[in-house]
Scaffold this motif. Structure first.
Motif, PDB file in Angstrom:
ATOM      1  N   LYS A 118       0.837  -1.207   0.000  1.00 10.51           N
ATOM      2  CA  LYS A 118       0.000   0.000   0.000  1.00 10.51           C
ATOM      3  C   LYS A 118       0.871   1.256   0.000  1.00 10.51           C
ATOM      4  O   LYS A 118       0.586   2.231  -0.693  1.00 10.51           O
ATOM      5  N   ARG A 140      10.609 -17.411   5.856  1.00  8.96           N
ATOM      6  CA  ARG A 140       9.411 -17.927   5.185  1.00  8.96           C
ATOM      7  C   ARG A 140       9.445 -17.579   3.695  1.00  8.96           C
ATOM      8  O   ARG A 140       9.140 -16.445   3.308  1.00  8.96           O
ATOM      9  N   ASP A 250     -10.820  -1.425   9.685  1.00  7.86           N
ATOM     10  CA  ASP A 250     -12.132  -1.710   9.101  1.00  7.86           C
ATOM     11  C   ASP A 250     -12.811  -2.847   9.858  1.00  7.86           C
ATOM     12  O   ASP A 250     -14.001  -3.071   9.707  1.00  7.86           O
ATOM     13  N   GLY A 273      -4.746   1.313   8.075  1.00 10.96           N
ATOM     14  CA  GLY A 273      -5.169   0.374   7.032  1.00 10.96           C
ATOM     15  C   GLY A 273      -6.644   0.091   7.224  1.00 10.96           C
ATOM     16  O   GLY A 273      -7.088  -0.192   8.340  1.00 10.96           O
TER      17      GLY A 273
HETATM   18  P1  GDP Z   1       2.439  -9.667   7.781  1.00  7.85           P
HETATM   19  O1  GDP Z   1       2.628 -11.084   8.253  1.00  7.85           O
HETATM   20  O2  GDP Z   1       2.696  -8.694   8.882  1.00  7.85           O
HETATM   21  O3  GDP Z   1       3.223  -9.350   6.546  1.00  7.85           O
HETATM   22  O4  GDP Z   1       0.881  -9.513   7.443  1.00  7.85           O
HETATM   23  P2  GDP Z   1       0.112  -9.558   6.040  1.00  7.85           P
HETATM   24  O5  GDP Z   1       0.377  -8.342   5.254  1.00  7.85           O
HETATM   25  O6  GDP Z   1       0.356 -10.874   5.389  1.00  7.85           O
HETATM   26  O7  GDP Z   1      -1.403  -9.449   6.535  1.00  7.85           O
HETATM   27  C1  GDP Z   1      -2.037 -10.468   7.312  1.00  7.85           C
HETATM   28  C2  GDP Z   1      -3.502 -10.538   6.910  1.00  7.85           C
HETATM   29  O8  GDP Z   1      -4.154  -9.343   7.267  1.00  7.85           O
HETATM   30  C3  GDP Z   1      -3.709 -10.716   5.413  1.00  7.85           C
HETATM   31  O9  GDP Z   1      -4.771 -11.609   5.213  1.00  7.85           O
HETATM   32  C4  GDP Z   1      -4.083  -9.311   4.939  1.00  7.85           C
HETATM   33  O10 GDP Z   1      -4.915  -9.334   3.795  1.00  7.85           O
HETATM   34  C5  GDP Z   1      -4.825  -8.781   6.151  1.00  7.85           C
HETATM   35  N1  GDP Z   1      -4.789  -7.311   6.252  1.00  7.85           N
HETATM   36  C6  GDP Z   1      -3.707  -6.503   6.242  1.00  7.85           C
HETATM   37  N2  GDP Z   1      -4.073  -5.208   6.408  1.00  7.85           N
HETATM   38  C7  GDP Z   1      -5.426  -5.196   6.522  1.00  7.85           C
HETATM   39  C8  GDP Z   1      -6.404  -4.155   6.760  1.00  7.85           C
HETATM   40  O11 GDP Z   1      -6.122  -2.942   6.879  1.00  7.85           O
HETATM   41  N3  GDP Z   1      -7.703  -4.565   6.826  1.00  7.85           N
HETATM   42  C9  GDP Z   1      -8.068  -5.886   6.718  1.00  7.85           C
HETATM   43  N4  GDP Z   1      -9.358  -6.191   6.825  1.00  7.85           N
HETATM   44  N5  GDP Z   1      -7.176  -6.865   6.538  1.00  7.85           N
HETATM   45  C10 GDP Z   1      -5.867  -6.538   6.431  1.00  7.85           C
END
Ligand code: GDP
Length: 295
Positions: A118, A140, A250, A273
């Motif tokens: 984003k 990973r 959200d 987000g």
């Molecule tokens: P990371 O492990 O920190 O890199 O997390 P990810 O980016 O893989 O996000 C984990 C999950 O949270 C994924 O399924 C994303 O689609 C979801 N996600 C991330 N940001 C948002 C958000 O602002 N709103 C919602 N509803 N889901 C989000």
């Protein structure tokens, strides 16, 4: 977002709206209700208590007992206090440096990779930058793949090296690559664990010390409430990060993280987000959020 809190604050202040004569007891009762609403929203008790004593002092100082519209005055005071609680003035990204280096930190699942995409999209479209995304999760392989998918979806190149197991070396190589190829913003997505652990902290602290990013952002899932605040503290103690990104606003969140994090770590929330899509990103404006909370 924060519907429950909005409802409860509205009910708490209802008493003062349309009240003929206002007494100090009315005001104290209303503030007690406000405090309860904040605690129910998962705001730390001490923060909620300080919030209401400041509001009380202001309310009495500004003559809430004698004004014709005590409800309006108190709403204004509560709005100002909520704005302060969330950081006061909005603070943007430090985009100095060529390239500007932005380091992501946070637990696994917090939304780092999604936010990295984003942010790349935001920098490209709103700030006319040429960003490079960097995959720095050495544990990973799926996380590297995920960043490539995200990068592709926003049309931003992703730098990765599946053979290299030292995140400092990957980051340094990425910055050198960016300089050689005209990228003026480098977004480094790092590995996260399910809980704060020493190895992860040492690893990210080493990257931080080696590359000296212009911005270190701490990404946290707003739905985790007080845990989000505790994790923020642990990361801030090690990284002294520059700002917070609250994800998943959200979702069914009570608001506690948004309202407590600034007081606990004294760092601004910079972005929120609001969905899984690459466009679901908002710059955080404390005053606008306070308006939304008050409905
Ligand atoms: P990371 O492990 O920190 O890199 O997390 P990810 O980016 O893989 O996000 C984990 C999950 O949270 C994924 O399924 C994303 O689609 C979801 N996600 C991330 N940001 C948002 C958000 O602002 N709103 C919602 N509803 N889901 C989000």
């Amino acid at each position: 977002m924060f519907d429950n809190l909005t409802d409860k604050l509205d009910k708490a202040m209802h008493v003062l709206k349309g009240h003929g004569s206002i007494t100090e007891v009315n005001v104290a009762d209303t503030l007690k209700e406000i405090r309860r609403a904040l605690v129910d929203a998962d705001v730390n008790y001490k923060i909620a208590k300080e919030f209401t004593s400041r509001a009380k002092e202001k309310a009495l100082g500004q003559g809430v007992l004698t004004t014709l519209k005590p409800g309006q005055l108190l709403t204004k005071i509560v709005k100002d206090e909520l704005t302060e609680l969330m950081g006061g003035d909005a603070i943007g990204l430090n985009l100095s440096g060529n390239p500007t280096v932005i380091l992501m930190s946070g637990l696994q699942g917090s939304g780092k990779t999604t936010f990295s995409g984003k942010l790349a999209n935001f920098l490209k479209n709103k700030k006319s930058k040429k960003p490079l995304l960097v995959a720095c999760d050495i544990y990973r392989p799926a996380a590297i793949d995920q960043l490539h998918v995200v990068g592709e979806s926003v049309g931003v190149e992703v730098f990765s090296n599946r053979e290299e197991k030292n995140p400092v070396k990957i980051s340094e190589a990425a910055i050198a690559y960016a300089k050689a190829n005209g990228f003026n913003a480098v977004i480094i997505d790092t590995a996260g664990r399910l809980a704060v652990d020493e190895q992860m902290m040492t690893e990210i602290a080493d990257v931080h010390a080696a590359i000296k990013p212009q911005e270190t952002l701490f990404v946290v899932d707003a739905m985790t409430g007080q845990d989000a605040v505790n994790t923020a503290k642990a990361f801030n103690d090690r990284l002294n990060f520059d700002g917070v990104v609250l994800t998943k606003l959200d979702g069914d969140t009570r608001g506690g993280a948004a309202l407590s994090i600034k007081t606990v770590v004294n760092k601004p929330i910079k972005f929120i987000g609001t969905g899984e899509k690459m466009e679901a990103l908002d710059v955080f404006y404390p005053e606008r959020m306070a308006d939304r909370i008050l409905g």
